[in-house]
Design a protein around this motif. Structure first.
Motif, PDB file in Angstrom:
ATOM      1  N   ALA A   1       0.838  -1.203   0.000  1.00  0.00           N
ATOM      2  CA  ALA A   1       0.000   0.000   0.000  1.00  0.00           C
ATOM      3  C   ALA A   1       0.872   1.251   0.000  1.00  0.00           C
ATOM      4  CB  ALA A   1      -0.927  -0.011   1.216  1.00  0.00           C
ATOM      5  N   GLU A   2       1.925   1.239   0.811  1.00  0.00           N
ATOM      6  CA  GLU A   2       2.822   2.401   0.846  1.00  0.00           C
ATOM      7  C   GLU A   2       3.610   2.522  -0.456  1.00  0.00           C
ATOM      8  OE1 GLU A   2       6.488   4.296   3.507  1.00  0.00           O
ATOM      9  OE2 GLU A   2       5.131   2.800   4.384  1.00  0.00           O
ATOM     10  N   LEU A   3       4.108   1.387  -0.972  1.00  0.00           N
ATOM     11  CA  LEU A   3       4.860   1.429  -2.228  1.00  0.00           C
ATOM     12  C   LEU A   3       3.985   1.941  -3.372  1.00  0.00           C
ATOM     13  CD1 LEU A   3       6.774  -1.992  -2.033  1.00  0.00           C
ATOM     14  CD2 LEU A   3       7.737   0.290  -1.685  1.00  0.00           C
ATOM     15  N   ALA A   4       2.716   1.509  -3.388  1.00  0.00           N
ATOM     16  CA  ALA A   4       1.816   1.907  -4.476  1.00  0.00           C
ATOM     17  C   ALA A   4       1.464   3.389  -4.410  1.00  0.00           C
ATOM     18  CB  ALA A   4       0.538   1.068  -4.426  1.00  0.00           C
ATOM     19  N   VAL A   5       1.422   3.942  -3.200  1.00  0.00           N
ATOM     20  CA  VAL A   5       1.153   5.377  -3.073  1.00  0.00           C
ATOM     21  C   VAL A   5       2.386   6.182  -3.476  1.00  0.00           C
ATOM     22  CG1 VAL A   5       0.636   7.217  -1.436  1.00  0.00           C
ATOM     23  CG2 VAL A   5      -0.630   5.074  -1.321  1.00  0.00           C
TER      24      VAL A   5
ATOM     25  N   ALA B   1      10.279  -6.817  -3.658  1.00  0.00           N
ATOM     26  CA  ALA B   1       9.446  -5.613  -3.604  1.00  0.00           C
ATOM     27  C   ALA B   1       9.255  -5.140  -2.173  1.00  0.00           C
ATOM     28  CB  ALA B   1       8.097  -5.879  -4.262  1.00  0.00           C
ATOM     29  N   VAL B   2       8.933  -6.074  -1.270  1.00  0.00           N
ATOM     30  CA  VAL B   2       8.710  -5.704   0.133  1.00  0.00           C
ATOM     31  C   VAL B   2       9.999  -5.161   0.757  1.00  0.00           C
ATOM     32  CG1 VAL B   2       8.222  -6.638   2.424  1.00  0.00           C
ATOM     33  CG2 VAL B   2       6.743  -7.226   0.501  1.00  0.00           C
ATOM     34  N   ALA B   3      11.140  -5.757   0.407  1.00  0.00           N
ATOM     35  CA  ALA B   3      12.425  -5.267   0.932  1.00  0.00           C
ATOM     36  C   ALA B   3      12.678  -3.820   0.499  1.00  0.00           C
ATOM     37  CB  ALA B   3      13.561  -6.169   0.458  1.00  0.00           C
ATOM     38  N   GLY B   4      12.050  -3.415  -0.616  1.00  0.00           N
ATOM     39  CA  GLY B   4      12.229  -2.060  -1.112  1.00  0.00           C
ATOM     40  C   GLY B   4      11.683  -0.992  -0.196  1.00  0.00           C
ATOM     41  N   ILE B   5      10.824  -1.378   0.773  1.00  0.00           N
ATOM     42  CA  ILE B   5      10.276  -0.378   1.686  1.00  0.00           C
ATOM     43  C   ILE B   5      11.382   0.261   2.523  1.00  0.00           C
ATOM     44  CG2 ILE B   5       9.809  -1.971   3.590  1.00  0.00           C
ATOM     45  CD1 ILE B   5       7.609   0.978   2.460  1.00  0.00           C
ATOM     46  N   PHE B   6      12.464  -0.497   2.772  1.00  0.00           N
ATOM     47  CA  PHE B   6      13.576   0.056   3.543  1.00  0.00           C
ATOM     48  C   PHE B   6      14.297   1.134   2.738  1.00  0.00           C
ATOM     49  CE2 PHE B   6      13.052  -4.343   5.168  1.00  0.00           C
ATOM     50  CZ  PHE B   6      12.699  -4.025   6.474  1.00  0.00           C
ATOM     51  N   ILE B   7      14.349   0.953   1.417  1.00  0.00           N
ATOM     52  CA  ILE B   7      14.942   1.974   0.548  1.00  0.00           C
ATOM     53  C   ILE B   7      14.059   3.215   0.532  1.00  0.00           C
ATOM     54  CG2 ILE B   7      15.655   2.496  -1.816  1.00  0.00           C
ATOM     55  CD1 ILE B   7      16.204  -0.469  -2.220  1.00  0.00           C
ATOM     56  N   VAL B   8      12.754   3.002   0.464  1.00  0.00           N
ATOM     57  CA  VAL B   8      11.807   4.126   0.464  1.00  0.00           C
ATOM     58  C   VAL B   8      11.958   4.937   1.745  1.00  0.00           C
ATOM     59  CG1 VAL B   8       9.364   4.729   0.586  1.00  0.00           C
ATOM     60  CG2 VAL B   8      10.146   3.063  -1.092  1.00  0.00           C
ATOM     61  N   ARG B   9      12.012   4.239   2.886  1.00  0.00           N
ATOM     62  CA  ARG B   9      12.130   4.954   4.157  1.00  0.00           C
ATOM     63  C   ARG B   9      13.474   5.683   4.269  1.00  0.00           C
ATOM     64  NH1 ARG B   9       8.374   4.055   8.186  1.00  0.00           N
ATOM     65  NH2 ARG B   9       6.421   3.473   7.160  1.00  0.00           N
TER      66      ARG B   9
ATOM     67  N   LYS C   1       1.570   5.523   5.656  1.00  0.00           N
ATOM     68  CA  LYS C   1       2.737   4.856   6.208  1.00  0.00           C
ATOM     69  C   LYS C   1       2.342   3.450   6.657  1.00  0.00           C
ATOM     70  CE  LYS C   1       5.438   8.486   5.895  1.00  0.00           C
ATOM     71  NZ  LYS C   1       6.566   8.530   4.941  1.00  0.00           N
ATOM     72  N   THR C   2       3.238   2.487   6.428  1.00  0.00           N
ATOM     73  CA  THR C   2       2.977   1.105   6.823  1.00  0.00           C
ATOM     74  C   THR C   2       2.815   1.017   8.341  1.00  0.00           C
ATOM     75  OG1 THR C   2       4.309   0.288   4.987  1.00  0.00           O
ATOM     76  CG2 THR C   2       3.866  -1.251   6.777  1.00  0.00           C
ATOM     77  N   PRO C   3       1.650   0.558   8.830  1.00  0.00           N
ATOM     78  CA  PRO C   3       1.457   0.428  10.278  1.00  0.00           C
ATOM     79  C   PRO C   3       2.447  -0.573  10.882  1.00  0.00           C
ATOM     80  CG  PRO C   3      -0.624   0.255   9.096  1.00  0.00           C
ATOM     81  CD  PRO C   3       0.466   0.180   8.071  1.00  0.00           C
ATOM     82  N   LEU C   4       2.863  -0.309  12.118  1.00  0.00           N
ATOM     83  CA  LEU C   4       3.743  -1.202  12.888  1.00  0.00           C
ATOM     84  C   LEU C   4       5.100  -1.425  12.221  1.00  0.00           C
ATOM     85  CD1 LEU C   4       1.111  -3.941  13.869  1.00  0.00           C
ATOM     86  CD2 LEU C   4       1.814  -1.947  15.195  1.00  0.00           C
ATOM     87  N   TYR C   5       5.479  -0.520  11.324  1.00  0.00           N
ATOM     88  CA  TYR C   5       6.781  -0.631  10.657  1.00  0.00           C
ATOM     89  C   TYR C   5       7.896  -0.683  11.710  1.00  0.00           C
ATOM     90  CZ  TYR C   5      10.774   0.666   7.728  1.00  0.00           C
ATOM     91  OH  TYR C   5      11.983   0.680   7.087  1.00  0.00           O
ATOM     92  N   PRO C   6       8.915  -1.580  11.582  1.00  0.00           N
ATOM     93  CA  PRO C   6       9.242  -2.441  10.427  1.00  0.00           C
ATOM     94  C   PRO C   6       8.750  -3.876  10.564  1.00  0.00           C
ATOM     95  CG  PRO C   6      11.109  -2.383  11.901  1.00  0.00           C
ATOM     96  CD  PRO C   6      10.033  -1.563  12.566  1.00  0.00           C
ATOM     97  N   LEU C   7       7.803  -4.145  11.480  1.00  0.00           N
ATOM     98  CA  LEU C   7       7.370  -5.525  11.727  1.00  0.00           C
ATOM     99  C   LEU C   7       6.787  -6.203  10.483  1.00  0.00           C
ATOM    100  CD1 LEU C   7       7.143  -7.747  13.841  1.00  0.00           C
ATOM    101  CD2 LEU C   7       4.902  -6.822  14.479  1.00  0.00           C
ATOM    102  N   PRO C   8       5.816  -5.582   9.751  1.00  0.00           N
ATOM    103  CA  PRO C   8       5.242  -6.270   8.585  1.00  0.00           C
ATOM    104  C   PRO C   8       6.279  -6.713   7.535  1.00  0.00           C
ATOM    105  CG  PRO C   8       3.852  -4.432   9.202  1.00  0.00           C
ATOM    106  CD  PRO C   8       5.103  -4.317  10.020  1.00  0.00           C
ATOM    107  N   PRO C   9       7.205  -5.836   7.101  1.00  0.00           N
ATOM    108  CA  PRO C   9       8.166  -6.313   6.111  1.00  0.00           C
ATOM    109  C   PRO C   9       9.098  -7.390   6.655  1.00  0.00           C
ATOM    110  CG  PRO C   9       8.718  -4.074   6.801  1.00  0.00           C
ATOM    111  CD  PRO C   9       7.362  -4.381   7.331  1.00  0.00           C
ATOM    112  N   LEU C  10       9.478  -7.302   7.924  1.00  0.00           N
ATOM    113  CA  LEU C  10      10.363  -8.319   8.504  1.00  0.00           C
ATOM    114  C   LEU C  10       9.669  -9.674   8.585  1.00  0.00           C
ATOM    115  CD1 LEU C  10      12.110  -6.292  11.371  1.00  0.00           C
ATOM    116  CD2 LEU C  10      13.071  -7.000   9.165  1.00  0.00           C
ATOM    117  N   VAL C  11       8.397  -9.678   8.990  1.00  0.00           N
ATOM    118  CA  VAL C  11       7.625 -10.929   9.043  1.00  0.00           C
ATOM    119  C   VAL C  11       7.502 -11.525   7.644  1.00  0.00           C
ATOM    120  CG1 VAL C  11       5.322 -11.895   9.440  1.00  0.00           C
ATOM    121  CG2 VAL C  11       6.338 -10.348  11.123  1.00  0.00           C
TER     122      VAL C  11
END
Length: 648
Positions: free
Chosen positions: A61-65, A361-369, A380-390
């Motif tokens: 959702a965050e990447l798409a926005v 793709a999910v790992a890319g959220i760390f680059i975005v942040r 913003k991804t809720p509970l970040y960074p838990l969702p991408p790590l899980v």
């Protein structure tokens, strides 16, 4: 740009739900029951799948926005890692994310409709469905979007109805959900759990669907996150309830190894005619999924045309703005996969490739942040960074066990990626070297494919030969009765009855009962050949490699695992009818009732059940003999293919 955003929030949610709810939920439970006995293990499997999908959806959702264009992973990876990564993501999405799942859904529709139209080959039905959807989604946006909304509503209605019917109409006890030793062993100490997540992740494929059409959704910064999250949470709940409903509706033994679990469950709930009606509805819901993927997939395929010059034709659109040539291209690939008809292998391949692609793709959220000043987002991804790590941890676990336990599938997945790399290289000026590389890569691929295909075909031929020979032998008069290895005698616990009754002058009744049991088995064996043939056709390359490396009876064990439930269902009514026609049931009841009057240890009078069990044991025993003969005796290898696979 605003004019191109014509898809509403409702349509976006419908696409997510319809992409997710498809053949996976109606077909995969039967295959999971082959590895798991615990209801807890199976439901936990689906819960983990939901957690993976939800974690991915929160990040997507965050990447798409941040990157609100069509293409999904192709768009994300291209912006995050560069053009090559973007192209490979699009290549994988086109093949594994859309074309392959549409093929799987169409194959499933063909199998469900074959129950309704028994004289029509399932593959013909699959192709007709594909052609109809291709025409639908290459015409007008309004037609395809409206169809998608209506089909999704029907899909949800049928699932809710099935769940409610199971809880209100089923006569079976509620399946036990508890954390016991069996569940712990299956979940923690078995490599089969992460491998079976391939099936579950395939069923959840589509949680990222709205991201593929992000460039066409109204107010993407608001509607995209809502569509991804609402759709994923709703489907996770429905999946858990529907799997529980299937386990409540029918015995696990009947569902095991079967593709059409929805029909089997409906048959127990509503009877034969009701099950046929439900098969029609299930086929419509599956068509909704195939429709959603035929709608969203070509948007990715069209994006490939921007990266590869000789694929630029894929971008061509009709007056409605639909990339119709991309629709045709995806459907052509789907048609090829339908023709190959390798259901389990395709699912395993899809699971492997998509786990890699979505993880990147999910790992890319760390680059975005890290570049948050450059990539500003209202979401913003809720509970970040838990969702991408899980998400990344579980997918790494799945990929590791996938490579370990399904090396052939993984090798084919890497070949798909290699083919994408070669195509990318061919787009560069120095094409001669690339042509040489692609030639040798293609040659090695063909040799590998030919070798594994020959192994699979050889084993199929051996199994078919063994099954047909055994069936023909045992279904003849005296096939069981005159064969000491498989002859059905009275149960061991009835030996005292037999000797006692013979001493009482009732030897003829005992002999007649034994003869009638064997005659019933011989009659039932006539129905075995088509069941064996259908199971053998579905053998995958991975199955074949495992069988070849297994014991002298591993092919028989495979066939026994795949067909026992269906053979039991087919044999029992034939055996009951045969026993009644010879009055063996009455004779048995007389013998048992006579014995039970004088003994404290009672004997089960279910003669049909006993004969069915012994009939199956006899036929598989004979098939094992045939298999061992082909493996060990060169004379038994009567074809060139058998000689090539097993040696001269």
């Amino acid at each position: 740009m605003h004019k191109t955003r014509h898809l509403s929030l409702f349509t976006a949610i419908a696409l997510v739900i319809a992409n997710m709810i498809g053949s996976g939920i109606y077909t995969s439970l039967g295959f999971q029951l082959m590895d798991f006995q615990s209801t807890t293990s199976i439901l936990f499997l689906w819960l983990i799948g939901g957690i993976i999908a939800l974690s991915g959806a929160l990040v997507y959702a965050e990447l798409a926005v941040v990157f609100p264009d069509n293409g999904g992973e192709m768009n994300f990876l291209g912006k995050l890692y560069g053009p090559l990564a973007g192209f490979l993501a699009g290549w994988i999405s086109t093949l594994a994310g859309f074309a392959a799942p549409v093929a799987i859904v169409c194959i499933a529709i063909g199998n469900y409709c074959a129950i309704i139209i028994p004289n029509t080959p399932p593959i013909i039905i699959s192709i007709i469905v594909l052609v109809a959807l291709t025409i639908l989604h290459s015409s007008k946006h309004t037609i395809s979007a409206r169809f998608q909304q209506l089909a999704t509503l029907l899909n949800l209605s049928i699932i809710v109805f099935l769940i409610a019917a199971a809880f209100f109409l089923s006569d079976y006890p509620l399946p036990n959900i508890s954390i016991n030793q069996t569940a712990i062993q299956e979940i923690i100490h078995s490599g089969k759990f992460p491998v079976n997540l391939y099936w579950v992740l395939y069923a959840y494929t589509g949680w990222n669907a709205a991201a593929y059409i992000a460039g066409e959704i109204k107010k993407p910064e608001k509607n995209l996150p809502i569509a991804l999250l609402v759709g994923t949470i709703l489907v996770t709940l429905l999946y858990l309830l529907l799997n529980y409903a299937f386990l409540l509706s029918a015995p696990a033994a009947e569902l095991k190894g079967k593709m059409n679990v929805g029909f089997i469950a409906a048959d127990h709930l509503f009877g034969k005619h009701g099950a046929i009606i439900m098969s029609i509805f299930i086929s419509i819901t599956l068509m909704s999924t195939a429709s959603a993927m035929t709608f969203a997939g070509p948007r990715v395929t069209a994006e490939i045309g921007k990266s590869i010059s000789y694929f630029s034709f894929l971008q061509k659109k009709n007056r409605q703005g639909i990339p119709y040539l991309a629709v045709y291209t995806q459907s052509a690939i789907t048609l090829l996969l339908i023709w190959l008809n390798q259901f389990q292998f395709i699912i395993d391949l899809v699971g492997f490739l998509l786990s890699i692609c979505t993880s990147l793709a999910v790992a890319g959220i760390f680059i975005v942040r890290k570049n948050k000043a450059k990539h500003f987002s209202n979401y913003k991804t809720p509970l970040y960074p838990l969702p991408p790590l899980v998400f990344l941890a579980i997918n790494a676990w799945i990929i590791y066990y996938g490579i370990s336990l399904k090396p052939v599938v993984s090798a084919y997945g890497l070949l798909v990626i290699l083919a994408g790399l070669i195509i990318w290289k061919l787009n560069k000026p120095n094409r001669m070297k690339s042509v040489i590389v692609i030639f040798f890569a293609f040659l090695s691929f063909q040799l590998s494919a030919q070798n594994t295909a020959e192994i699979a075909n050889g084993l199929k031929e051996a199994l078919t030969k063994g099954a047909v020979n055994s069936t023909n032998l045992l279904s003849k008069p005296d096939g069981f009765f005159a064969n000491a290895a498989v002859k059905i005698l009275l149960p061991p616990e009835a030996k005292k009855i037999e000797s006692t009754l013979r001493n009482l002058g009732m030897g003829k009744q005992v002999d007649d009962a034994i003869l009638s049991m064997n005659r019933a088995a011989e009659d039932a064996c006539k129905n075995a050949t088509p069941i064996f043939t259908n199971a053998i056709k579905q053998m995958t390359v991975t199955d074949a490699i495992g069988i070849l490396k297994g014991s002298d009876t591993s092919a028989t064990a495979y066939l026994q695992q795949k067909t026992t439930a269906e053979l039991t269902t087919s044999f029992r009514p034939v055996i009951e009818k045969s026993l009644e026609s010879t009055e063996a049931t009455k004779q048995w009841n007389t013998l048992v009732s006579t014995y039970n009057k004088f003994s404290l240890k009672k004997i089960n009078p279910d003669l049909a059940g006993y004969v069915t069990e012994k009939s199956l044991a006899g036929i598989f025993s004979q098939i094992a003999v045939e298999e061992q003969n082909i493996r060990k005796n060169p004379v038994a290898r009567t074809s060139d293919l058998l000689k090539k696979v097993f040696g001269n």
